[in-house]
Design an enzyme around this catalytic site. Structure first.
Site, PDB file in Angstrom:
ATOM      1  N   ASP A 153      -7.052  -6.250   2.537  1.00 35.85           N
ATOM      2  CA  ASP A 153      -7.217  -6.658   3.944  1.00 35.85           C
ATOM      3  C   ASP A 153      -8.399  -5.957   4.626  1.00 35.85           C
ATOM      4  O   ASP A 153      -8.701  -6.237   5.794  1.00 35.85           O
ATOM      5  CB  ASP A 153      -5.915  -6.527   4.749  1.00 35.85           C
ATOM      6  CG  ASP A 153      -5.502  -5.083   5.072  1.00 35.85           C
ATOM      7  OD1 ASP A 153      -6.370  -4.193   5.105  1.00 35.85           O
ATOM      8  OD2 ASP A 153      -4.298  -4.871   5.296  1.00 35.85           O
ATOM      9  N   HIS A 192       0.793  -1.224   0.000  1.00 37.82           N
ATOM     10  CA  HIS A 192       0.000   0.000   0.000  1.00 37.82           C
ATOM     11  C   HIS A 192       0.827   1.275   0.000  1.00 37.82           C
ATOM     12  O   HIS A 192       0.282   2.365  -0.179  1.00 37.82           O
ATOM     13  CB  HIS A 192      -0.986  -0.013   1.185  1.00 37.82           C
ATOM     14  CG  HIS A 192      -2.300   0.610   0.853  1.00 37.82           C
ATOM     15  ND1 HIS A 192      -3.429   0.460   1.627  1.00 37.82           N
ATOM     16  CD2 HIS A 192      -2.682   1.405  -0.190  1.00 37.82           C
ATOM     17  CE1 HIS A 192      -4.439   1.137   1.072  1.00 37.82           C
ATOM     18  NE2 HIS A 192      -4.008   1.714  -0.017  1.00 37.82           N
ATOM     19  N   ASP A 220      -9.788  -0.027   4.037  1.00 43.32           N
ATOM     20  CA  ASP A 220      -8.609  -0.666   4.627  1.00 43.32           C
ATOM     21  C   ASP A 220      -8.921  -1.058   6.077  1.00 43.32           C
ATOM     22  O   ASP A 220      -9.718  -0.395   6.746  1.00 43.32           O
ATOM     23  CB  ASP A 220      -7.457   0.375   4.621  1.00 43.32           C
ATOM     24  CG  ASP A 220      -6.079  -0.241   4.721  1.00 43.32           C
ATOM     25  OD1 ASP A 220      -5.932  -1.279   5.391  1.00 43.32           O
ATOM     26  OD2 ASP A 220      -5.137   0.339   4.146  1.00 43.32           O
ATOM     27  N   GLU A 261      -2.041  -5.185  -1.780  1.00 43.28           N
ATOM     28  CA  GLU A 261      -1.755  -6.127  -0.691  1.00 43.28           C
ATOM     29  C   GLU A 261      -2.239  -7.561  -0.929  1.00 43.28           C
ATOM     30  O   GLU A 261      -2.357  -8.331   0.017  1.00 43.28           O
ATOM     31  CB  GLU A 261      -2.272  -5.598   0.657  1.00 43.28           C
ATOM     32  CG  GLU A 261      -1.662  -4.250   1.096  1.00 43.28           C
ATOM     33  CD  GLU A 261      -0.228  -4.316   1.618  1.00 43.28           C
ATOM     34  OE1 GLU A 261       0.316  -5.451   1.756  1.00 43.28           O
ATOM     35  OE2 GLU A 261       0.360  -3.243   1.876  1.00 43.28           O
ATOM     36  N   HIS A 304       4.458   0.938   4.177  1.00 41.50           N
ATOM     37  CA  HIS A 304       3.060   0.717   3.758  1.00 41.50           C
ATOM     38  C   HIS A 304       2.069   1.116   4.860  1.00 41.50           C
ATOM     39  O   HIS A 304       0.865   1.181   4.594  1.00 41.50           O
ATOM     40  CB  HIS A 304       2.805  -0.726   3.265  1.00 41.50           C
ATOM     41  CG  HIS A 304       2.689  -1.762   4.349  1.00 41.50           C
ATOM     42  ND1 HIS A 304       2.027  -2.967   4.158  1.00 41.50           N
ATOM     43  CD2 HIS A 304       3.161  -1.783   5.617  1.00 41.50           C
ATOM     44  CE1 HIS A 304       2.097  -3.682   5.279  1.00 41.50           C
ATOM     45  NE2 HIS A 304       2.773  -3.000   6.166  1.00 41.50           N
ATOM     46  N   ASP A 317      -2.990   3.523   7.858  1.00 42.12           N
ATOM     47  CA  ASP A 317      -1.795   3.802   7.048  1.00 42.12           C
ATOM     48  C   ASP A 317      -1.382   5.266   7.123  1.00 42.12           C
ATOM     49  O   ASP A 317      -0.939   5.847   6.135  1.00 42.12           O
ATOM     50  CB  ASP A 317      -2.015   3.404   5.577  1.00 42.12           C
ATOM     51  CG  ASP A 317      -2.241   1.902   5.396  1.00 42.12           C
ATOM     52  OD1 ASP A 317      -2.095   1.152   6.375  1.00 42.12           O
ATOM     53  OD2 ASP A 317      -2.570   1.485   4.264  1.00 42.12           O
ATOM     54  N   ASP A 363      -7.440  -1.618  -0.016  1.00 44.40           N
ATOM     55  CA  ASP A 363      -6.546  -2.642   0.518  1.00 44.40           C
ATOM     56  C   ASP A 363      -7.374  -3.919   0.706  1.00 44.40           C
ATOM     57  O   ASP A 363      -8.409  -3.893   1.383  1.00 44.40           O
ATOM     58  CB  ASP A 363      -5.986  -2.149   1.861  1.00 44.40           C
ATOM     59  CG  ASP A 363      -4.859  -3.025   2.381  1.00 44.40           C
ATOM     60  OD1 ASP A 363      -4.932  -4.259   2.222  1.00 44.40           O
ATOM     61  OD2 ASP A 363      -3.908  -2.457   2.965  1.00 44.40           O
ATOM     62  N   HIS A 368      -6.530  -0.823   8.132  1.00 47.70           N
ATOM     63  CA  HIS A 368      -5.565   0.059   8.799  1.00 47.70           C
ATOM     64  C   HIS A 368      -5.656   1.477   8.243  1.00 47.70           C
ATOM     65  O   HIS A 368      -6.053   1.657   7.086  1.00 47.70           O
ATOM     66  CB  HIS A 368      -4.139  -0.457   8.581  1.00 47.70           C
ATOM     67  CG  HIS A 368      -3.980  -1.927   8.810  1.00 47.70           C
ATOM     68  ND1 HIS A 368      -4.177  -2.871   7.814  1.00 47.70           N
ATOM     69  CD2 HIS A 368      -3.674  -2.636   9.926  1.00 47.70           C
ATOM     70  CE1 HIS A 368      -3.992  -4.082   8.301  1.00 47.70           C
ATOM     71  NE2 HIS A 368      -3.682  -3.977   9.588  1.00 47.70           N
TER      72      HIS A 368
HETATM   73 MN   LIG Z   1      -3.329  -0.521   3.689  1.00 46.51          MN
END
Ligand SMILES: [Mn+2]
Length: 356
Positions: free
Chosen positions: A255, A122, A145, A298, A162, A149, A253, A147
């Site tokens: 994830d 990312h 996402d 990712e 990332h 980031d 992302d 997260h």
């Molecule tokens: Mn990310």
């Protein structure tokens, strides 16, 4: 077939064609960005190959898109790429790769394409968004996402870039940003009100501080539980486009999805988006008519426990991208203007032949 009925059908088709406003398919540029130095796990550089292998181009062609695959960018590894501040890893490699990607995305958007960057980790989003803003200075970002980031090089605990791309982009954070080797080309190009997060569920203390103190709009998984995904999207667009329509950069992302759906990724977190929530996000973004670029990042084929897990993760990435370009769960995304009828001249003729 009688001449008359054939001619009538031809006339009808021509009349229909004249009535229909030709709907130009999206022109999509695919850019492979096998960037992996923003994190520590091997394999994310094979993400573009896995996503292409899951049939991305065919799916987009099936939706009527024109697809221009620019292949994978060539990122040079910078030798002696030492830690910044004894912590931040591969700053020069990530900085240089992001610069190359920024030029590619800027060029693709300038040529009239919607640009799809397939990663890669990312950290590439800082290059993609930076390049995109050169053509569309007033764009907004939807960041999907687990997260945020948004660590700075001074707050990161892992040292992985990332987990930091957003901090490089935000104007408000610039007095907190050290000058990293490899990043002198980068100018901050987003303001805090220009970005909305969806799907957060693993946020570091410093990141939480930034989200709260800089008034950044986010919808965590808890918010999605509370409001429902429909309301979350409504509020997202109200926040970003309440006053004016503007180009959308979607940074997705994989994830963000629950690990049961997207297991082949580097930093999975339990309790993520369902398939239906993910598709709804992409459908709504398509429906704005303002989507201008996507990062899909990712996917790491080396981290699946089996080939099935890798395939499922890559197919999910393709589903997100295809939905962004008009695939719907209702169907009806390709033109189908006439059903065959048993009484049509073609059919009766062939039936007669069979009887004979
Ligand atoms: Mn990310």
């Amino acid at each position: 077939m009688s001449l008359r009925s054939g001619f009538a059908r031809l006339l009808r088709k021509q009349a229909d064609a004249a009535l229909q406003v030709p709907k130009p398919g999206h022109s999509v540029a695919l850019v492979g960005a096998p960037l992996s130095r923003g994190q520590k796990r091997r394999g994310v550089e094979h993400g573009p190959g896995a996503i292409r292998g899951a049939g991305l181009t065919q799916r987009l062609l099936g939706l009527g898109c024109r697809v221009y695959d620019f292949g994978d960018l060539n990122f040079t590894q910078v030798p002696n790429d030492e830690l910044y501040n004894n912590l931040v890893k591969y700053p020069r490699s990530v900085g240089l790769a992001s610069q190359v990607l920024a030029d590619a995305v800027s060029g693709a958007v300038a040529a009239g394409h919607s640009c799809v960057t397939i990663g890669g980790d990312h950290s590439l989003a800082l290059g993609a968004i930076s390049g995109h803003t050169r053509q569309c200075p007033h764009l907004c970002v939807i960041w999907v996402d687990a997260h945020a980031d948004i660590n700075t090089p001074l707050t990161t605990q892992s040292g992985n870039l990332h987990g930091q791309p957003v901090s490089f982009l935000l104007r408000e954070l610039q007095d907190k940003m050290p000058q990293l080797p490899g990043f002198s080309w980068l100018k901050p190009c987003l303001s805090a009100p220009d970005i909305v997060y969806i799907g957060l569920r693993d946020v570091d203390p410093a990141e939480y501080y930034i989200l709260k103190n800089y008034d950044i709009q986010y919808f965590s998984m808890r918010d999605i539980d509370r409001l429902g995904i429909q309301k979350v999207m409504e509020k997202t667009f109200e926040h970003l486009m309440g006053r004016r329509q503007r180009p959308v950069h979607l940074s997705f992302d994989i994830d963000a999805f629950d690990p049961s759906l997207a297991p082949a990724t580097g930093t999975p977190v339990l309790g993520g988006l369902t398939y239906r929530e993910g598709m709804y996000i992409a459908e709504e973004i398509h429906n704005t008519g303002m989507l201008s670029a996507i990062d899909l990042v990712e996917v790491n084929p080396l981290l699946g426990a089996s080939q099935e897990e890798v395939k499922a993760t890559a197919s999910l990435a393709v589903d997100v991208i295809a939905t962004c370009f008009g695939q719907t769960r209702e169907g009806a995304h390709t033109v189908f203007d006439e059903l065959p009828t048993p009484s049509s001249p073609d059919e009766s003729e062939s039936e007669e032949q069979v009887r004979i």
